[in-house]
Design a protein around this motif. Structure first.
Motif, PDB file in Angstrom:
ATOM      1  N   ALA A 151     -42.289 -45.212 -20.692  1.00 18.21           N
ATOM      2  CA  ALA A 151     -43.260 -46.113 -20.467  1.00 18.21           C
ATOM      3  C   ALA A 151     -42.756 -47.159 -19.641  1.00 18.21           C
ATOM      4  O   ALA A 151     -43.678 -48.516 -19.646  1.00 18.21           O
ATOM      5  N   GLY A 152     -41.714 -47.050 -18.712  1.00 20.37           N
ATOM      6  CA  GLY A 152     -41.245 -47.959 -17.739  1.00 20.37           C
ATOM      7  C   GLY A 152     -40.270 -47.768 -16.989  1.00 20.37           C
ATOM      8  O   GLY A 152     -40.361 -46.756 -16.193  1.00 20.37           O
ATOM      9  N   TRP A 153     -39.147 -48.563 -17.051  1.00 20.60           N
ATOM     10  CA  TRP A 153     -38.132 -48.327 -16.054  1.00 20.60           C
ATOM     11  C   TRP A 153     -36.966 -47.332 -16.522  1.00 20.60           C
ATOM     12  O   TRP A 153     -36.634 -47.222 -17.388  1.00 20.60           O
ATOM     13  N   GLY A 154     -36.401 -46.883 -15.558  1.00 23.94           N
ATOM     14  CA  GLY A 154     -35.244 -45.859 -15.562  1.00 23.94           C
ATOM     15  C   GLY A 154     -34.773 -45.759 -14.291  1.00 23.94           C
ATOM     16  O   GLY A 154     -35.034 -46.519 -13.264  1.00 23.94           O
ATOM     17  N   LEU A 155     -34.072 -44.442 -14.390  1.00 21.10           N
ATOM     18  CA  LEU A 155     -33.414 -44.286 -12.909  1.00 21.10           C
ATOM     19  C   LEU A 155     -34.073 -43.128 -12.227  1.00 21.10           C
ATOM     20  O   LEU A 155     -34.684 -42.217 -12.684  1.00 21.10           O
ATOM     21  N   LYS A 156     -34.300 -42.969 -10.762  1.00 24.34           N
ATOM     22  CA  LYS A 156     -34.653 -41.931 -10.029  1.00 24.34           C
ATOM     23  C   LYS A 156     -33.712 -41.414  -9.006  1.00 24.34           C
ATOM     24  O   LYS A 156     -32.639 -42.328  -8.632  1.00 24.34           O
ATOM     25  N   ALA A 157     -33.827 -40.273  -8.579  1.00 23.38           N
ATOM     26  CA  ALA A 157     -33.057 -39.949  -7.320  1.00 23.38           C
ATOM     27  C   ALA A 157     -33.842 -40.597  -6.025  1.00 23.38           C
ATOM     28  O   ALA A 157     -34.889 -40.359  -5.738  1.00 23.38           O
ATOM     29  N   SER A 158     -32.890 -41.149  -5.094  1.00 19.63           N
ATOM     30  CA  SER A 158     -33.469 -41.398  -3.959  1.00 19.63           C
ATOM     31  C   SER A 158     -33.471 -40.656  -2.841  1.00 19.63           C
ATOM     32  O   SER A 158     -33.952 -41.008  -1.836  1.00 19.63           O
ATOM     33  N   GLN A 159     -32.829 -39.553  -3.037  1.00 21.58           N
ATOM     34  CA  GLN A 159     -32.776 -38.507  -2.046  1.00 21.58           C
ATOM     35  C   GLN A 159     -32.572 -37.113  -2.738  1.00 21.58           C
ATOM     36  O   GLN A 159     -32.315 -36.995  -3.769  1.00 21.58           O
ATOM     37  N   ASP A 160     -32.728 -36.108  -2.051  1.00 20.24           N
ATOM     38  CA  ASP A 160     -32.475 -34.796  -2.460  1.00 20.24           C
ATOM     39  C   ASP A 160     -31.148 -34.611  -2.636  1.00 20.24           C
ATOM     40  O   ASP A 160     -30.239 -35.235  -1.698  1.00 20.24           O
ATOM     41  N   VAL A 161     -30.393 -34.239  -3.669  1.00 21.56           N
ATOM     42  CA  VAL A 161     -29.079 -33.859  -3.978  1.00 21.56           C
ATOM     43  C   VAL A 161     -28.928 -32.546  -4.562  1.00 21.56           C
ATOM     44  O   VAL A 161     -29.776 -32.085  -5.294  1.00 21.56           O
ATOM     45  N   GLU A 162     -27.790 -32.152  -4.492  1.00 23.54           N
ATOM     46  CA  GLU A 162     -27.207 -31.030  -4.943  1.00 23.54           C
ATOM     47  C   GLU A 162     -26.554 -30.926  -6.320  1.00 23.54           C
ATOM     48  O   GLU A 162     -26.057 -31.989  -6.551  1.00 23.54           O
ATOM     49  N   LYS A 163     -26.349 -30.102  -6.846  1.00 24.25           N
ATOM     50  CA  LYS A 163     -25.749 -29.766  -8.216  1.00 24.25           C
ATOM     51  C   LYS A 163     -24.319 -30.382  -7.952  1.00 24.25           C
ATOM     52  O   LYS A 163     -23.594 -30.078  -7.019  1.00 24.25           O
TER      53      LYS A 163
ATOM     54  N   ALA B 110     -34.490 -33.285  -6.873  1.00 28.03           N
ATOM     55  CA  ALA B 110     -35.466 -33.591  -5.606  1.00 28.03           C
ATOM     56  C   ALA B 110     -35.557 -35.068  -5.558  1.00 28.03           C
ATOM     57  O   ALA B 110     -35.484 -35.681  -6.644  1.00 28.03           O
ATOM     58  N   ALA B 111     -35.747 -35.684  -4.455  1.00 26.95           N
ATOM     59  CA  ALA B 111     -35.884 -37.046  -4.265  1.00 26.95           C
ATOM     60  C   ALA B 111     -37.305 -37.489  -5.048  1.00 26.95           C
ATOM     61  O   ALA B 111     -38.192 -36.737  -5.271  1.00 26.95           O
ATOM     62  N   MET B 112     -36.982 -38.666  -5.850  1.00 29.44           N
ATOM     63  CA  MET B 112     -38.045 -39.175  -6.470  1.00 29.44           C
ATOM     64  C   MET B 112     -38.168 -38.844  -7.791  1.00 29.44           C
ATOM     65  O   MET B 112     -38.870 -39.128  -8.718  1.00 29.44           O
ATOM     66  N   GLU B 113     -37.152 -37.896  -8.255  1.00 28.20           N
ATOM     67  CA  GLU B 113     -37.409 -37.134  -9.370  1.00 28.20           C
ATOM     68  C   GLU B 113     -36.616 -37.814 -10.451  1.00 28.20           C
ATOM     69  O   GLU B 113     -35.413 -38.377  -9.996  1.00 28.20           O
ATOM     70  N   PRO B 114     -36.954 -38.329 -11.732  1.00 29.87           N
ATOM     71  CA  PRO B 114     -36.178 -39.052 -12.517  1.00 29.87           C
ATOM     72  C   PRO B 114     -34.956 -38.465 -13.136  1.00 29.87           C
ATOM     73  O   PRO B 114     -34.762 -37.236 -13.095  1.00 29.87           O
ATOM     74  N   LEU B 115     -34.103 -39.540 -13.011  1.00 33.70           N
ATOM     75  CA  LEU B 115     -32.705 -38.896 -13.643  1.00 33.70           C
ATOM     76  C   LEU B 115     -32.368 -39.045 -15.066  1.00 33.70           C
ATOM     77  O   LEU B 115     -32.574 -40.435 -15.503  1.00 33.70           O
ATOM     78  N   LEU B 116     -32.350 -38.010 -15.642  1.00 33.90           N
ATOM     79  CA  LEU B 116     -32.192 -37.990 -17.360  1.00 33.90           C
ATOM     80  C   LEU B 116     -31.050 -37.518 -17.994  1.00 33.90           C
ATOM     81  O   LEU B 116     -30.399 -36.486 -17.429  1.00 33.90           O
ATOM     82  N   LEU B 117     -30.558 -38.208 -19.053  1.00 30.48           N
ATOM     83  CA  LEU B 117     -29.531 -37.949 -19.601  1.00 30.48           C
ATOM     84  C   LEU B 117     -29.947 -37.540 -20.918  1.00 30.48           C
ATOM     85  O   LEU B 117     -30.766 -37.851 -21.567  1.00 30.48           O
TER      86      LEU B 117
END
Length: 538
Positions: free
Chosen positions: A115-127, A310-317
């Motif tokens: 519903a709002g704020w969290g983290l996202k990838a600012s660039q493409d990153v590898e495993k 991928a860039a702009m993808e949410p970072l989820l734990l």
């Protein structure tokens, strides 16, 4: 939502008003405002208000000191524009020898269900890419190096409320203002915490309609009330005060507990104090996470990519394989069709007897089977810890969860017991084996059927005592399940009508008392808040 007013001098802040009535907060509601003056300077920073437990709305505010004393932070429903970043917090991490590479704060509404704020990838990153690095100095925790007065106060908190222990450290840092090394981080903490049942109205708590959760809400509120009245209120002006004369009331403590329970990790093992991890604790939850927290040499912790992102993808734990009870209580959200959901019930021989009656389990004469608590039956129940001084009467139906060591297993990073953020759990049988074992014992015709059999043997689903015993035991268990899943104040259709904005009719159940029908009518009034909607959804 809780709103903080911060100022330079205590005289510039109005004194916190008392509770609306001299009663436990579990019977009413903690108010939505409280004031904490700092000793030296004012900062309002960013106001973050969580909605639904998974996201947040954020608005940057920069106001003069005088205005800060009179202003109020936005409520949990406040909407705002999506800024490109929150550079102050990221810069603060870099200034304190941390690193942020490939991660940023962003409004994720509509991206991952949040519903709002969290983290996202600012660039493409590898495993395996390191997204965030936090040295030990950026872990908000407590230890021997802290003020002995604060540690003495922390020791007064029961062990089962570890979140409250860290909450006291958070408050101690809060009142220090800019003197605190965590000032920038604290300025970005939520000022309003919505969706947490601890702050629900009386009706919203009633709409939860599930005693294991509603009673836990009342228990937490009672402890908050008792501790704030009997301990915190007596501190100002005494040598034992670690808060420099700043009064800490029930609302301040409640805010700190809500922040801690939704954020803290056990970074040094289950017996050690938990810690809040700036930026990392903004990651939202998923049962299929793309990121994980891992230890680094020297006591540092990092957020790493579990797969290519991928860039702009949410970072989820993953907060752990938790049922909606835990997610609702500590984070203020639920997961539809949660595979780890379970129903809790308290064992009682009378419950088995009721199950026996409902499913018509009879003796050889056709009469209802009498589940008498004979000495040998009670002895067998004691082996299952369902009887006696060491009894644990809590049983689970559904995704029974048993704790394993940590998150992840090799990392030694686990959540606080109070929050369970990051805790991995192992899912076993859908039926609590002790319930089946108790039914086998109680329907047994003589002691020889169970004599010499271990508790593990009696609990094993695939090891019946006999065909006749198993048929009767399973029918009794089915009756217990029927009782457990029908003991609600409203029906499913009535709940769906409420969520659809319609007012359902009172069920005219045959034999229902006027009192029960009146109580049901109270639950069927139109929903008037997001808290009430969340309670009914739960």
């Amino acid at each position: 939502a809780l709103i903080i007013k911060v100022t330079c001098r205590p005289s510039e802040v109005s004194s916190p008003s008392p509770l609306t009535a001299p009663r436990l907060p579990s019977l009413g509601r903690m108010r939505s405002h409280y004031s904490i003056p700092t000793r030296r300077c004012a900062f309002s920073g960013a106001s973050i208000s969580f909605h639904g437990g998974q996201g947040a709305s954020i608005r940057k505010r920069c106001v003069p000191v005088a205005a800060a004393a009179a202003s109020q932070f936005p409520s949990a429903s406040t909407s705002s524009q999506d800024p490109a970043d929150v550079p102050e917090l990221v810069s603060w991490v870099h200034q304190r020898n941390g690193l942020v590479h490939g991660a940023t704060l962003a409004n994720l509404a509509g991206r991952d269900g949040a519903a709002g704020w969290g983290l996202k990838a600012s660039q493409d990153v590898e495993k395996g890419h390191r997204l965030i690095l936090l040295p030990p100095s950026l872990h908000l925790t407590y230890g021997p190096q802290d003020d002995p007065r604060l540690l003495s106060l922390i020791d007064k908190v029961p062990k089962d409320l570890r979140g409250a222990k860290l909450a006291l450290q958070l408050l101690a840092q809060r009142v220090r203002g800019s003197d605190s090394p965590f000032a920038e981080y604290i300025a970005h903490l939520p000022k309003g915490v919505s969706g947490i049942p601890m702050f629900f109205s009386k009706r919203a708590i009633q709409l939860i309609d599930y005693p294991p959760v509603s009673e836990q809400v009342k228990k937490r509120c009672k402890w908050l009330y008792d501790f704030s009245q009997q301990v915190l209120s007596k501190l100002p002006g005494t040598p034992e005060d670690p808060f420099g004369g700043v009064p800490i009331d029930i609302n301040a403590l409640g805010w700190a507990m809500a922040c801690v329970t939704s954020r803290a990790f056990r970074t040094r093992g289950p017996a050690q104090p938990s810690a809040m991890l700036p930026l990392i604790d903004m990651a939202n939850h998923s049962f299929e996470p793309n990121a994980e927290v891992l230890p680094i040499s020297g006591g540092a912790l990092g957020l790493f990519a579990k797969r290519k992102i991928a860039a702009m993808e949410p970072l989820l734990l993953s907060y752990g394989n938790l049922g909606n009870d835990f997610l609702f209580m500590d984070y203020g959200f639920i997961v539809p069709d949660n595979p780890y959901d379970s129903v809790q019930l308290r064992f009682d021989i009378g419950l088995l007897q009721a199950g026996c009656v409902i499913t018509n389990v009879t003796d050889s004469q056709g009469a209802p089977l009498d589940l008498s608590p004979t000495p040998w039956r009670l002895a067998a129940l004691s082996e299952l810890r369902l009887h006696g001084p060491d009894a644990n009467l809590e049983l689970t139906l559904g995704a029974q969860q048993r704790r394993t060591n940590n998150n992840p297993a090799s990392a030694g990073v686990a959540s606080d017991d109070f929050t369970k953020k990051g805790e991995q759990q192992h899912t076993e049988e859908l039926l609590d084996g002790r319930l089946l074992a108790a039914a086998r014992i109680m329907v047994a015709k003589h002691e020889g059927e169970v004599a010499g059999r271990s508790a593990d043997r009696l609990c094993a689903v695939d090891k019946p005592l006999s065909r006749e015993n198993e048929l009767a035991a399973l029918r009794v268990v089915a009756g217990v399940v029927a009782v457990a899943l029908s003991n609600f104040g409203t029906t499913l259709d009535q709940d769906l009508a409420l969520l659809d904005g319609r007012v359902p009719e009172v069920a005219d159940a045959e034999g229902a008392s006027a009192e029960s029908l009146t109580g049901q009518q109270g639950l069927l009034e139109p929903l008037t808040s997001e808290d009430e909607v969340l309670a009914v959804r739960f």
